[in-house]
Enzyme design. Structure first.
Site, PDB file in Angstrom:
ATOM      1  N   SER A 141      22.039 -37.380  -1.142  1.00 16.83           N
ATOM      2  CA  SER A 141      21.997 -35.898  -2.468  1.00 16.83           C
ATOM      3  C   SER A 141      20.247 -36.425  -2.778  1.00 16.83           C
ATOM      4  O   SER A 141      19.674 -37.987  -2.122  1.00 16.83           O
ATOM      5  CB  SER A 141      22.237 -36.372  -3.954  1.00 16.83           C
ATOM      6  OG  SER A 141      22.283 -36.600  -4.747  1.00 16.83           O
ATOM      7  N   TYR A 154      26.702 -43.127  -8.125  1.00 17.62           N
ATOM      8  CA  TYR A 154      26.338 -41.698  -6.693  1.00 17.62           C
ATOM      9  C   TYR A 154      25.103 -42.058  -6.287  1.00 17.62           C
ATOM     10  O   TYR A 154      24.896 -42.081  -5.101  1.00 17.62           O
ATOM     11  CB  TYR A 154      26.659 -40.682  -8.345  1.00 17.62           C
ATOM     12  CG  TYR A 154      26.933 -39.514  -7.300  1.00 17.62           C
ATOM     13  CD1 TYR A 154      27.548 -39.138  -6.439  1.00 17.62           C
ATOM     14  CD2 TYR A 154      25.092 -38.724  -6.830  1.00 17.62           C
ATOM     15  CE1 TYR A 154      27.556 -37.695  -5.307  1.00 17.62           C
ATOM     16  CE2 TYR A 154      25.282 -37.254  -6.461  1.00 17.62           C
ATOM     17  CZ  TYR A 154      26.125 -37.025  -5.588  1.00 17.62           C
ATOM     18  OH  TYR A 154      26.062 -35.883  -5.290  1.00 17.62           O
TER      19      TYR A 154
END
Length: 250
Positions: A141, A154
């Protein structure tokens, strides 16, 4: 194109979003696809859709944080079409909370699903990938490189994923290629609870002035998995519509 005819592809987190789009794309180019997820009904539906379209697909339940599930997945995959030549590690989880508010269980879960799963996938399927001179593609990401509030675990897991992919590329080249895709604001089911105003703000933050589609990330995955990327390993392919390069300051 049938770039993947005769190849078995395994996609985790394949019941929806980028994973489902990747499974469909690889199947459309000839791969026999194994879809792994914990959303059984939806995963079975995606696999059935692929079969109805003339592709070959099998859904297998797999909690990617469990080594036992990975071992069972390998058994079922080998019994289906054969050894894996493409592995797209895509499953993820996220809890929106600051580092102060995130409890240790939430931290451990995100690291297990988003990062440990790459280690388990490699450990369990390395022999398959070596035998097939295969390709491993991880979904990381843009959070691996940029900080946004509410994403401590995350961001750590996705940054770790990029580092691990580089390490694996060095350890297991030339037998297997390891690369990652770094999506930005991609309109998938996780955006269902996001307001139209916030969606527009995210779209305007990109150079292309729109949110991306899961299929656009799947195209990047298919490229990295194909012989067109035969000399690419240890790379990070950003798929974010220019989100990471656009700044508003003067």
């Amino acid at each position: 194109m049938q770039r993947f005819a005769g190849t078995t592809a395994l996609v985790t987190g394949a019941a929806s979003g980028i994973g489902a789009a990747s499974a469909r794309r690889l199947a459309s180019e000839g791969a026999a696809v194994v879809l792994a997820d914990i959303a059984d009904d939806v995963g079975e539906t995606v696999a059935e859709d692929i079969r109805r379209s003339g592709g070959s697909a099998l859904y297998v339940r797999c909690d990617v944080s469990s080594e036992t599930d990975w071992l069972r997945l390998r058994e079922q995959t080998r019994a289906f079409p054969g050894r894996v030549g493409i592995l797209h590690s895509n499953a993820f989880t996220h809890q929106d909370a600051s580092a102060r508010d995130l409890d240790s269980h939430g931290w451990d879960l995100e690291l297990a699903v988003n990062l440990k799963a790459l280690f388990l996938a490699t450990r369990i399927f390395l022999d398959d990938l070596r035998e097939t001179s295969g390709a491993f593609v991880a979904t990381s990401s843009v959070h691996a490189h940029f900080g946004l509030p509410g994403y401590p675990a995350y961001a750590a897991s996705k940054g770790g994923a990029c580092a691990l992919i580089r390490q694996l590329a060095v350890e297991y080249g030339p037998d297997v290629r390891f690369n990652s895709v770094l999506p930005g604001p991609i309109l998938t089911e996780v955006w269902d609870t996001v307001s139209e105003e916030d969606r527009r703000l995210s779209a305007d933050a990109t150079a292309l002035r729109r949110l991306g589609a899961a299929e656009e990330v799947a195209s990047a995955v298919a490229f990295l998995a194909s012989s067109d990327a035969a000399y690419i390993t240890g790379a990070e392919l950003v798929v974010d519509g220019g989100w990471s390069v656009k700044k508003e300051s003067k």
